[in-house]
Write an enzyme that holds these catalytic residues in place. Structure first.
Site, PDB file in Angstrom:
ATOM      1  N   CYS A 158      54.095  26.612  48.316  1.00 18.18           N
ATOM      2  CA  CYS A 158      55.150  26.268  47.375  1.00 18.18           C
ATOM      3  C   CYS A 158      55.006  27.050  46.079  1.00 18.18           C
ATOM      4  CB  CYS A 158      55.127  24.775  47.115  1.00 18.18           C
ATOM      5  SG  CYS A 158      55.550  23.883  48.603  1.00 18.18           S
ATOM      6  N   GLU A 159      55.132  28.354  46.174  1.00 15.42           N
ATOM      7  CA  GLU A 159      55.092  29.263  45.034  1.00 15.42           C
ATOM      8  C   GLU A 159      56.014  30.417  45.383  1.00 15.42           C
ATOM      9  OE1 GLU A 159      53.231  29.428  42.154  1.00 15.42           O
ATOM     10  OE2 GLU A 159      52.258  27.508  42.600  1.00 15.42           O
ATOM     11  N   GLU A 186      25.896  49.812  46.238  1.00 15.74           N
ATOM     12  CA  GLU A 186      26.434  48.491  46.581  1.00 15.74           C
ATOM     13  C   GLU A 186      27.882  48.526  47.061  1.00 15.74           C
ATOM     14  OE1 GLU A 186      24.187  45.826  43.230  1.00 15.74           O
ATOM     15  OE2 GLU A 186      26.089  46.760  42.673  1.00 15.74           O
ATOM     16  N   ARG A 240      33.918  46.475  49.496  1.00 17.50           N
ATOM     17  CA  ARG A 240      35.226  46.711  50.101  1.00 17.50           C
ATOM     18  C   ARG A 240      35.188  47.773  51.199  1.00 17.50           C
ATOM     19  NH1 ARG A 240      39.811  45.819  47.107  1.00 17.50           N
ATOM     20  NH2 ARG A 240      38.504  45.860  45.239  1.00 17.50           N
ATOM     21  N   TYR A 244      37.844  40.760  50.508  1.00 18.28           N
ATOM     22  CA  TYR A 244      38.469  39.963  49.448  1.00 18.28           C
ATOM     23  C   TYR A 244      39.693  39.194  49.937  1.00 18.28           C
ATOM     24  CZ  TYR A 244      35.329  42.909  46.756  1.00 18.28           C
ATOM     25  OH  TYR A 244      34.208  43.569  46.297  1.00 18.28           O
TER      26      TYR A 244
HETATM   27  C1  LIG Z   1      32.129  43.735  43.359  1.00 15.22           C
HETATM   28  C2  LIG Z   1      30.867  44.448  43.131  1.00 15.22           C
HETATM   29  C3  LIG Z   1      30.472  45.464  44.015  1.00 15.22           C
HETATM   30  C4  LIG Z   1      31.314  45.921  45.177  1.00 15.22           C
HETATM   31  O1  LIG Z   1      32.494  46.500  44.784  1.00 15.22           O
HETATM   32  P1  LIG Z   1      33.472  47.132  45.911  1.00 15.22           P
HETATM   33  O2  LIG Z   1      34.636  47.593  45.122  1.00 15.22           O
HETATM   34  O3  LIG Z   1      33.816  46.016  46.826  1.00 15.22           O
HETATM   35  O4  LIG Z   1      32.716  48.220  46.574  1.00 15.22           O
HETATM   36  C5  LIG Z   1      29.253  46.055  43.800  1.00 15.22           C
HETATM   37  N1  LIG Z   1      28.466  45.686  42.768  1.00 15.22           N
HETATM   38  C6  LIG Z   1      28.826  44.712  41.891  1.00 15.22           C
HETATM   39  C7  LIG Z   1      27.918  44.346  40.807  1.00 15.22           C
HETATM   40  C8  LIG Z   1      30.044  44.088  42.036  1.00 15.22           C
HETATM   41  O5  LIG Z   1      30.383  43.129  41.171  1.00 15.22           O
END
Ligand SMILES: *Cc1c(COP(=O)(O)O)cnc(C)c1O
Length: 435
Positions: free
Chosen positions: A365-366, A294, A297, A394
């Site tokens: 405004c921070e 998965e 990023r 992100y």
């Molecule tokens: C955020 C997340 C990802 C992806 O993470 P990256 O750092 O963006 O690769 C994969 N699996 C789960 C369950 C996540 O919460």
């Protein structure tokens, strides 16, 4: 020309301007306004192919790469992922809705989240989401009840805390880790939930999942996680005769935000982890599982930048210089959230001598509304365009309307053409739900 930027898809064109996907960043800024997120579509696709290629090479194609869509969720992204043969993971009804509306095939969607609502579970079942990654026993019971009522069987994985906590440059092996996500291995919680689920008529246990952190630069935590997960799969088979033939190893592969970041080739992670998985499969006598990964990023971060127009340059003698731009924490909240580091480039003649050290601040405004503290840049004056690099992940997905600033558009560039993936919010969009 070998470029000097953290984004490898960035070059300088004959006019001396930053260029990406064959498009001059100054031209794109002139056409779509600033601030704007600009993404290199070919780079996104190329990143997908690194993973899908490694999956073919190290697992004979017996697996699926999911794009963790929370990194950047919009219809255009789900269409790219469909075309690249990826799966996606979603963590909310909103992400699921976006994927479905983009025509993404539901069977290739994994649904995550530590607190899915009843409505979200019902929606996932109704839409035919392929796999639900169950976080805890309450969710399992709710899911079982909904599936029963709807006459469906849900394919589920369980989110396991393998007891490894990985950060950028280190990882620790903890016992019962303090995390809101998942069920623990050490305490027997993971074993309990698998055994309970296996006895439920409307639940089909397909496997286990872990995700040990984000922006990780080392191999060892991934290898260790794979080892623990494979042993758990083998234990469940030996002790209970429960066969789980899918293993989801999560994401978290690091990217290059600044020169000091040193990510490993993604191919190397997959190769190393595959060795561990195959080794335990043989030694413990369990079938090689279908592998799921998965990355989020690492698919999009380095494919995107944000271009801003400089409004004011304020020099506080002996203290610091502030460069204020027409965006800020609303479009990139990562500095104010975790003091994340970025690099910036002047759009025109970016490789000119860097004579300035300045703080790039936003217009909110921070006082903490900062994009980069201590950016090194060529001379900057009001009206200049500057780009903050590697903002593809992100940023848009975490953007807000703080101070009622409309969110910027996302412009995709490829082959010398720029097109909108998401248009800029208007002031009318801001008051759409105001009564
Ligand atoms: C955020 C997340 C990802 C992806 O993470 P990256 O750092 O963006 O690769 C994969 N699996 C789960 C369950 C996540 O919460």
């Amino acid at each position: 020309m070998n470029n000097s930027f953290v984004m490898k898809c960035l070059t300088v064109n004959e006019k001396g301007n930053l260029s990406m996907g064959g498009c001059d960043i100054a031209d794109v800024a002139a056409k779509y306004g600033t601030p704007a997120y600009i993404m290199d579509e070919d780079e996104i696709r190329e990143n997908c192919r690194v993973y899908t290629g490694a999956m073919r090479e190290y697992y004979d194609g017996k697996g699926l790469v999911l794009y963790a869509s929370k990194a950047l969720s919009c219809k255009y992204m789900y269409r790219i992922m469909r075309e690249e043969g990826m799966g996606v993971d979603v963590v909310s009804g909103g992400e699921l809705y976006t994927a479905i509306k983009a025509g993404f095939p539901a069977e290739r969607i994994y649904f995550h989240g530590n607190n899915k609502t009843g409505d979200e579970i019902e929606m996932a079942l109704r839409e035919g989401v392929g796999t639900i990654v169950v976080d805890n026993i309450f969710e399992l019971e709710t899911l079982s009840r909904f599936a029963g009522d709807m006459g469906k069987t849900a394919d589920v994985m369980f989110r396991i805390k393998p007891g490894i906590d990985a950060h950028t440059h280190s990882f620790v092996q903890t016992g019962q880790i303090d995390s809101k996500f998942g069920v623990a291995l050490e305490t027997g919680e993971a074993e309990d939930i698998v055994v309970k689920a296996a006895a439920m008529p409307n639940i089909n246990v397909v496997g286990v999942h872990c995700h040990i952190g984000s922006q990780i630069f080392e191999l060892a935590p991934f290898e260790l996680a794979a080892e623990k997960m494979m042993n758990f799969i083998a234990d469940m088979k030996d002790r209970h005769g429960i066969v789980m033939d899918r293993l989801n190893l999560g994401g978290g592969y690091g990217i290059k935000y600044t020169e000091s970041d040193t990510p490993i080739d993604y191919d190397k992670y997959i190769c190393a982890v595959a060795k561990v998985v195959r080794g335990i499969s043989e030694s413990r006598g369990v079938k090689l599982p279908y592998i799921v990964m998965e990355p989020g990023r690492s698919i999009v971060a380095e494919a995107g930048l944000t271009v801003y127009t400089v409004g004011t340059v304020k020099e506080i003698p002996g203290i610091r210089t502030y460069i204020s731009v027409d965006g800020g924490m609303g479009d990139n909240p990562r500095y104010i959230l975790y003091q994340s580091e970025y690099e910036a480039a002047r759009v025109h003649d970016p490789n000119a001598e860097k004579t300035m050290v300045a703080t790039i601040a936003g217009k909110c405004c921070e006082s903490g509304d900062i994009l980069i503290d201590g950016a090194r840049l060529p001379e900057i004056k009001a009206g200049d365009l500057i780009a903050v690099l590697a903002t593809g992940a992100y940023n848009y997905s975490m953007a807000s309307n703080y101070n009622r600033i409309p969110r910027p558009p996302i412009v995709m560039v490829s082959g010398g053409e720029a097109k909108l993936a998401v248009k800029r919010e208007s002031y009318d969009d801001l008051i759409l739900n105001d009564l």
